[in-house]
Structures are given as C-alpha cells and as structure tokens.
Design an enzyme around this catalytic site. Structure first.
Site, PDB file in Angstrom:
ATOM      1  CD  GLU A  78       5.367   7.407  -1.162  1.00 38.51           C
ATOM      2  OE1 GLU A  78       5.252   8.640  -1.052  1.00 38.51           O
ATOM      3  OE2 GLU A  78       4.659   6.714  -1.929  1.00 38.51           O
ATOM      4  CE1 TYR A 137       1.245  -2.770  -8.660  1.00 37.88           C
ATOM      5  CE2 TYR A 137       2.808  -0.973  -8.977  1.00 37.88           C
ATOM      6  CZ  TYR A 137       1.597  -1.589  -9.280  1.00 37.88           C
ATOM      7  OH  TYR A 137       0.765  -1.031 -10.200  1.00 37.88           O
ATOM      8  CB  CYS A 180       2.320  -5.022  -2.613  1.00 36.78           C
ATOM      9  SG  CYS A 180       1.613  -3.909  -3.838  1.00 36.78           S
ATOM     10  CG  HIS A 181       4.045  -0.271  -3.129  1.00 36.29           C
ATOM     11  ND1 HIS A 181       2.955  -0.765  -3.810  1.00 36.29           N
ATOM     12  CD2 HIS A 181       4.621   0.652  -3.950  1.00 36.29           C
ATOM     13  CE1 HIS A 181       2.863  -0.162  -4.983  1.00 36.29           C
ATOM     14  NE2 HIS A 181       3.865   0.692  -5.095  1.00 36.29           N
ATOM     15  N   GLY A 238       0.835  -1.196   0.000  1.00 36.83           N
ATOM     16  CA  GLY A 238       0.000   0.000   0.000  1.00 36.83           C
ATOM     17  C   GLY A 238       0.868   1.243   0.000  1.00 36.83           C
ATOM     18  NE  ARG A 239      -1.099   6.738  -2.272  1.00 39.40           N
ATOM     19  CZ  ARG A 239      -1.653   7.862  -1.874  1.00 39.40           C
ATOM     20  NH1 ARG A 239      -1.301   8.428  -0.752  1.00 39.40           N
ATOM     21  NH2 ARG A 239      -2.573   8.436  -2.611  1.00 39.40           N
TER      22      ARG A 239
END
Length: 197
Positions: free
Chosen positions: A93, A139, A119-120, A89-90
């Site tokens: 980051e 991802y 993923c991320h 997800g976000r």
C-alpha cells in the site's frame, strides 16, 4: 540447476507467510534471494503482519515476526537480478508510493524477467502500470484495482508469460511451483522412505 539471483521487495508489515515462505523456499532450493526495503539496509528488520481468513468479511491481522533484510535498498541495480518477488500484506500500500520501487518493478517487465506477485503485491504492479493486457489475480478485494490497471482478473493462481500471481498465502504450493517452472528450476521429487513395520 541454474542458480538465480532474485530480488524480494519487503516493507514494514509485509505479510508474514508471504515474505518468509518464498524467501526460505527459494534459498533452500539454491537461489540467491536479496530482501530489501526502501530506506533500510542489510541487517535492518521489517515487522510482519499475520493475515488469516477466519470467516469475517475480510482478513484478520495479528503481529508477526521481525523479518531481517539481507541487502541495502539503495544499492539495488535491477539489471543484476534475474527475477522479482512481490509479497503482500500492508507493505505494498505504501511501497507503491516510492518511485524507486515502481522503476525497479518496471525493469523486470520491460526485460521480460520472471515476476511472482501475491495478494496485495498487485497494488505495486498496478501502480507501476505493468498490468495492461495481462491476466492475473491478487487478493479478491483488489479485483477493481487490477481491472482498472487494464488486466483481466482470475480467481486462481495464474501464469501469464513470466508473471505468476496468486490470491494469498494459501496459494503458496501452486504459486511457488509455477514460479519455479518459469525460473526453469527443476526440483527432483524424492520418494518418501518406506516406514519400518
């Protein structure tokens, strides 16, 4: 089955399925999962983001749920945990900018404990400098980041020693099955009951 204590790193706008599904599945099987987020305590929530793959050049994003954290981040002692889960997800980051998150991540690799990242979530592993010489995935847009961190890229669920990685939530069945195998969790597969005619 041996019950494990598992640490799950969450953050605001973590991907909805990628935090909810592993959390619930691992608890359902009998493991103890502690969901934490920097600067938050047990009972606080993280808003989630639903990422979907609808034919655009990248994922779409929609509002998700409020994911409730189970433990205080400041109380985390990595040595007290058997395994780590890093959803995407976000959140990754910015989670990778916390030294404490990177130190926690490094502990699991230094002690060769099971780690499942999706993923991320690979952004955190790359920032923690734990991917050198590994084979993994994430991802697809992160391929350059993963290769830049010294890892070999694959395009599928990958197990490298105690590290299990997947590209996104559609990989959940295979990704979670591989992680359970690394944990040594034997799940009996019940035969479905015969339907009455």
């Amino acid at each position: 089955m041996t019950e494990h204590r598992i640490l799950l790193l969450a953050g605001d706008f973590v991907e909805d399925y990628e935090v909810m599904v592993p959390f619930q599945a691992l608890e359902m099987i009998g493991h103890e999962v502690h969901a934490v987020c920097p600067e938050k305590e047990a009972g606080d929530t993280c808003p989630t983001a639903i990422h979907d793959f609808e034919g655009d050049q990248t994922y779409t994003e929609k509002p998700g749920h409020q994911f409730e954290l189970t433990h205080d981040f400041d109380a985390v002692e990595p040595s007290e945990y058997d395994a780590l889960v890093v959803p995407g997800g976000r959140a990754p980051e910015y989670l990778r900018t916390y030294d404490e998150v990177l130190e926690i991540t490094r502990h699991f690799f230094a002690e060769d404990k099971p780690v499942a990242a999706l993923c991320h979530g690979l952004q955190i592993l790359a920032a923690a400098d734990v991917l050198e010489g590994r084979t993994c995935t994430g991802y697809p847009a992160l391929e350059a980041d993963v290769r830049g961190a010294g890892a070999e890229w694959t395009g599928e669920v990958t197990r490298d020693g105690n590290l299990v990685t997947g590209q996104a939530w559609p990989d959940h069945p295979e990704w979670l099955a591989e992680f359970l195998e690394v944990l040594g969790t034997d799940v009996d597969h019940a035969e479905p009951a015969a339907a009455d005619d």
